[in-house]
Structure formats: structure tokens, C-alpha cells
Design a protein around this motif. Structure first.
Motif, PDB file in Angstrom:
ATOM      1  N   GLY A  70       5.287  12.212  -5.405  1.00 40.46           N
ATOM      2  CA  GLY A  70       3.914  11.307  -5.588  1.00 40.46           C
ATOM      3  C   GLY A  70       3.789  10.606  -6.799  1.00 40.46           C
ATOM      4  O   GLY A  70       3.404   9.417  -6.615  1.00 40.46           O
ATOM      5  N   ALA A  71       4.087  10.968  -7.821  1.00 37.71           N
ATOM      6  CA  ALA A  71       3.879  10.283  -9.050  1.00 37.71           C
ATOM      7  C   ALA A  71       4.728   9.091  -9.134  1.00 37.71           C
ATOM      8  O   ALA A  71       4.267   8.061  -9.577  1.00 37.71           O
ATOM      9  CB  ALA A  71       4.136  11.228 -10.424  1.00 37.71           C
ATOM     10  N   LEU A  72       6.079   9.303  -8.746  1.00 37.73           N
ATOM     11  CA  LEU A  72       7.001   8.283  -8.679  1.00 37.73           C
ATOM     12  C   LEU A  72       7.000   7.310  -7.467  1.00 37.73           C
ATOM     13  O   LEU A  72       7.754   6.084  -7.421  1.00 37.73           O
ATOM     14  CB  LEU A  72       8.386   8.668  -8.814  1.00 37.73           C
ATOM     15  CG  LEU A  72       8.479   9.666  -9.953  1.00 37.73           C
ATOM     16  CD1 LEU A  72       9.902  10.401 -10.072  1.00 37.73           C
ATOM     17  CD2 LEU A  72       8.327   8.928 -11.363  1.00 37.73           C
ATOM     18  N   ASN A  73       6.400   7.728  -6.298  1.00 38.70           N
ATOM     19  CA  ASN A  73       6.096   6.790  -5.425  1.00 38.70           C
ATOM     20  C   ASN A  73       5.195   5.941  -5.556  1.00 38.70           C
ATOM     21  O   ASN A  73       4.966   4.701  -5.160  1.00 38.70           O
ATOM     22  CB  ASN A  73       5.588   7.681  -4.044  1.00 38.70           C
ATOM     23  CG  ASN A  73       6.763   8.270  -3.253  1.00 38.70           C
ATOM     24  OD1 ASN A  73       7.949   7.944  -3.626  1.00 38.70           O
ATOM     25  ND2 ASN A  73       6.606   9.382  -2.474  1.00 38.70           N
ATOM     26  N   TRP A  74       4.006   6.289  -6.332  1.00 36.15           N
ATOM     27  CA  TRP A  74       2.909   5.474  -6.567  1.00 36.15           C
ATOM     28  C   TRP A  74       3.029   4.202  -7.057  1.00 36.15           C
ATOM     29  O   TRP A  74       2.431   3.320  -6.524  1.00 36.15           O
ATOM     30  CB  TRP A  74       1.861   6.147  -7.436  1.00 36.15           C
ATOM     31  CG  TRP A  74       0.370   6.087  -7.373  1.00 36.15           C
ATOM     32  CD1 TRP A  74      -0.381   5.534  -8.100  1.00 36.15           C
ATOM     33  CD2 TRP A  74      -0.254   5.799  -6.006  1.00 36.15           C
ATOM     34  NE1 TRP A  74      -1.672   5.301  -7.621  1.00 36.15           N
ATOM     35  CE2 TRP A  74      -1.547   5.667  -6.326  1.00 36.15           C
ATOM     36  CE3 TRP A  74       0.059   6.392  -4.784  1.00 36.15           C
ATOM     37  CZ2 TRP A  74      -2.519   5.517  -5.503  1.00 36.15           C
ATOM     38  CZ3 TRP A  74      -1.043   6.170  -3.629  1.00 36.15           C
ATOM     39  CH2 TRP A  74      -2.192   5.541  -4.052  1.00 36.15           C
ATOM     40  N   PRO A  75       3.930   4.080  -7.971  1.00 36.65           N
ATOM     41  CA  PRO A  75       4.077   2.522  -8.533  1.00 36.65           C
ATOM     42  C   PRO A  75       4.477   1.575  -7.426  1.00 36.65           C
ATOM     43  O   PRO A  75       4.067   0.363  -7.462  1.00 36.65           O
ATOM     44  CB  PRO A  75       5.530   2.773  -9.243  1.00 36.65           C
ATOM     45  CG  PRO A  75       5.466   4.160  -9.734  1.00 36.65           C
ATOM     46  CD  PRO A  75       4.812   5.270  -8.649  1.00 36.65           C
ATOM     47  N   GLY A  76       4.958   2.014  -6.204  1.00 30.90           N
ATOM     48  CA  GLY A  76       5.362   1.312  -5.055  1.00 30.90           C
ATOM     49  C   GLY A  76       3.859   0.744  -4.676  1.00 30.90           C
ATOM     50  O   GLY A  76       3.924  -0.243  -4.080  1.00 30.90           O
ATOM     51  N   ARG A  77       2.864   1.345  -4.982  1.00 35.50           N
ATOM     52  CA  ARG A  77       1.538   1.005  -4.440  1.00 35.50           C
ATOM     53  C   ARG A  77       0.922  -0.069  -5.576  1.00 35.50           C
ATOM     54  O   ARG A  77       0.281  -0.987  -5.289  1.00 35.50           O
ATOM     55  CB  ARG A  77       0.683   2.014  -4.344  1.00 35.50           C
ATOM     56  CG  ARG A  77       1.000   2.752  -3.047  1.00 35.50           C
ATOM     57  CD  ARG A  77       0.680   2.208  -2.043  1.00 35.50           C
ATOM     58  NE  ARG A  77       0.550   3.296  -0.862  1.00 35.50           N
ATOM     59  CZ  ARG A  77      -0.446   3.009   0.199  1.00 35.50           C
ATOM     60  NH1 ARG A  77      -1.342   2.223   0.140  1.00 35.50           N
ATOM     61  NH2 ARG A  77      -0.261   3.977   1.234  1.00 35.50           N
TER      62      ARG A  77
END
Lengths: 205, 205
Positions: free
Chosen positions: B170-177
Motif C-alpha cells: 500500500g505504502a509503495l503503490n501510493w506514489p503511483g497515485r
DNA sequence: ACTATTGTTTACTCACGAGTAGATTGCCTT
DNA sequence: AAGGCAATCTACTCGTGAGTAAACAATAGT
């Protein structure tokens, strides 16, 4: 005062009933949005799931965009409320942050919160999108303020506030994507464990 | 062997050119998907951005669903490759996990990785969706294995593997947003700092 | 030169779903 | 009794965008 079991409704009852129907529409809509996605859900589908027809939905809400906007606004309001409550609560900065985060994670596993997480702002029209983003920014700001208060009072290790905010938001939004409401895991437990994990980090102490 | 500047192409050159055009379509598509969202992007739009017409896209790819599936598959392959590379690399479990996570975060700020993060599986048709989810599950599994190896060799604190996996993802996917490719912040830096932060936790030691 | 193959276009079809017009019913007010 | 308002329906319109048919062009192989 009218008898309680009268078949005739008072004005208050009428407007209350109206509000209840409006909310029922939103609930039905948000659940279908979460399950199939916004674009895969027609208002005809939503109407059918309530046993009504599409124009009835338009009687309560302006258009599809507005339906979605209301849904995410409800979710975001819950988050905002959580922030304000934590702000007012006792304890040091870290404790208040943790309380907020826990609630934050829980909201993201609820119907309207999940909708916030799953909705990309592109899905909304320009005006609604602006409102949506403004609200999200408010939450971000609130989280950062909580972090900074914790750093200020020494209960948190000093860090890059913005980055920590993003890391926490990401980790705690994610359950809105993977958590299955019909699964065995309880949102409250997940929230608590997740926050504890983030608070501690994963390297051994 | 033909002269290097011949206007006639060898079979290899032809198939290479074909592949290049196919990829150009995917690149153009993924960028528009990321910017405006999948449903807000018509294949006519994509074609126009390349100065070609829609049927040309259909000459290279079967349908819109397949365009999206290819995009996310590329992103997911990059993640998978990162996992395999970390698996093979030296160092203890924690070090290898951290290497993977750093790369993971970076990929998620790249065109195709962002597309993975931003695409809900509902956007795809049933068959494509199944493939998409299968690939994502593979990544999840790889991450969990890395975690477990770290726990096994004592370089990570023992925890709930699945939950930690979700938190990190979650924490590391978020930058994609939120990350803006045109912004000043460099993906590599963000990735590194974010991972360091997660590794340490935010409570003071 | 002739034919097949590849790449690309213009100009369509067609379904779906958002949104609306207008009729209908029934309760509520005067 | 009559007119008005609230709630709901049936039956439409109409734009958009995915996907296709068919033609045309250029290149390659024979």
C-alpha cells in the motif's frame, strides 16, 4: 400530536422519509460502485437493485456525477470527523496520531470510505473533481498537522512530514482495495494491527 | 548483407519496426490512461496523439481491453523481474527485501507501473481480469517470500507476513497515485526515503 | 509485370447508458 | 371539490465510442 400509528405522515416524517430514500439510493449506489466499478455500474442497475426505476433516482439526485460526489463526500467527511476528534482528544502527539490512523483505516474499509479509495478523481467532472480534491487535501493537511504536533512534543521521531503522511495514507488506504467485507478478518483488528506495524517499523529493535 | 542505408528493410528490421510501433501505441495509451483515466480515454484519442487513425491501433492490438491488459502486464513484469533479481542478490533477508521494495516503488512511478496501480481490475473483461489478478498475486507471493526469508534469518522482526506485505504494498503503490512525473521530486529518492521510513517505523527508538 | 501481404485510411454500424418528457397516482391544502 | 405538489413510472432521445468493412497504397516475393 397525531397518534403514533396514524397512516398519515407529519411533515417531519415526510422529509425524514425523503432523506432516508435518498440515502438508500446512495448506499445502493456506493455498494455497486465498489463491487463493479463506477463505469461498469449504470443507474439503471442501481435502480433495479432497489426495485425502482432510473427516473426516481433523478428525483433525488441531479445526475450520476453527483451520486458519486455525494458518496465520496460522505466517506471523506467521516475521515475529517475522525481527524477533528483526534485533535480534541487527550494524549501526546503520537497517541493522537495513532488514534486517528486507526479510525482512518477503519473508515477505508467501510462502504463510503472504500469508494473514496477506489475512485480516481478523473471519474468526476471538473467541478466535482475540484471539490473532491479539496476535501482530500484537507485530510492530508490534518494528518500532517497531527504528525507535526507529535514531532514537536517529542513523541514522534523527526522525519519528512509529507513523506510520512503519504506512506501512512498509502498503507492505510490500501485495505479499501483488498479487504473483503464478507471475509473473516475484522476491520477493527486489521486497522489496529496495521497501525501498530507501521508505528514500529519492520526492522528488529 | 544489405547496405546499412538501404531504403529496403530486411525481415528483421520489419518485424522490429512493427514491434516498435506496437510499443509506441502502448506508451501513448498508457500515458493517456494515467492522465485522464482508462474510461475517459478513447482509442480515437490515443490514435490522434500519435497522428494515426483508430483502425491502425486495431491492426496492432485486438481491442481496448487488450491494450490495457498489455500495459498492466508490462508493469507487472517489471515488478516480477525486480523480485527475481532481489531473490538472486547477495545479502541477508532484510537487505534483499529492502532492495526489492526500493525497486518496487520506483516501478510504480513509471508509466506502466502507475497504470497497474491506477487500474482497478473491474476495468478489464473477465478473462483479462483473471490474468491481471493472477500476476498481481504472484507479486504478492514473491514479496511475502522475501519477508519470510528475512524473518527466518533473523534480519527482520517476526510479524504477520501477509499484513506486512499489504502495508508495504500500500505504502509503495501510493506514489503511483500522487507522484507527479513532471514535478521536482525524483522517483529514486522518493523510493529510497520511503523504504527507509517504513523500515524504521515512525516511533522514536 | 502480377500477386500476396502489410499497413493505413475513410466511412460506416451498432449498443449502451445518461438524461428527459410527459403521463399517472395519490395525498395534502384551501 | 379543486388545484397543487410529491413520487413514481413508461417510453423515449441522443451522443459517444468501440469495433468493422472495404478500399487504397506500398512493399516484397515470384
Amino acid at each position: 400530536m397525531a397518534p403514533a400509528d396514524s397512516p398519515f405522515q407529519s411533515p417531519q416524517q415526510r422529509s425524514k422519509a425523503r432523506a432516508a430514500k435518498r440515502e438508500a439510493v446512495l448506499r445502493a449506489a456506493v455498494q455497486m460502485f465498489n463491487e463493479r466499478g463506477f463505469h461498469q455500474t449504470s443507474l439503471d442497475d442501481v435502480a433495479a437493485s432497489l426495485g425502482i426505476s432510473k427516473p426516481t433516482i433523478y428525483h433525488y439526485l441531479g445526475n450520476k456525477d453527483q451520486v458519486l460526489l455525494e458518496c465520496v463526500t460522505i466517506g471523506l467527511s467521516q475521515l475529517l470527523e475522525a481527524a477533528e476528534e483526534s485533535r480534541r482528544s487527550a494524549g501526546n502527539g503520537a497517541q493522537r496520531l495513532i488514534a486517528f490512523l486507526t479510525r482512518y483505516a477503519q473508515v477505508n474499509m467501510d462502504d463510503f470510505g472504500r469508494c473514496v479509495v477506489r475512485t480516481g478523481s478523473e471519474a468526476l467532472g471538473p467541478e466535482s473533481r475540484a471539490q473532491f480534491q479539496a476535501l482530500k487535501r484537507k485530510i492530508d493537511t490534518a494528518m500532517r498537522e497531527l504528525i507535526e504536533e507529535g514531532v514537536a512534543d517529542g513523541s514522534l521521531a523527526p522525519t519528512d512530514t509529507k513523506l510520512l503522511g503519504f506512506a501512512l495514507a498509502g498503507a492505510l488506504n490500501w485495505p479499501g482495495r483488498w479487504h473483503d467485507p464478507k471475509g473473516a478478518l475484522q476491520p477493527a483488528q486489521i486497522a489496529e494491527q496495521l497501525v501498530a506495524m507501521l508505528a514500529q517499523g519492520f526492522l528488529p529493535r
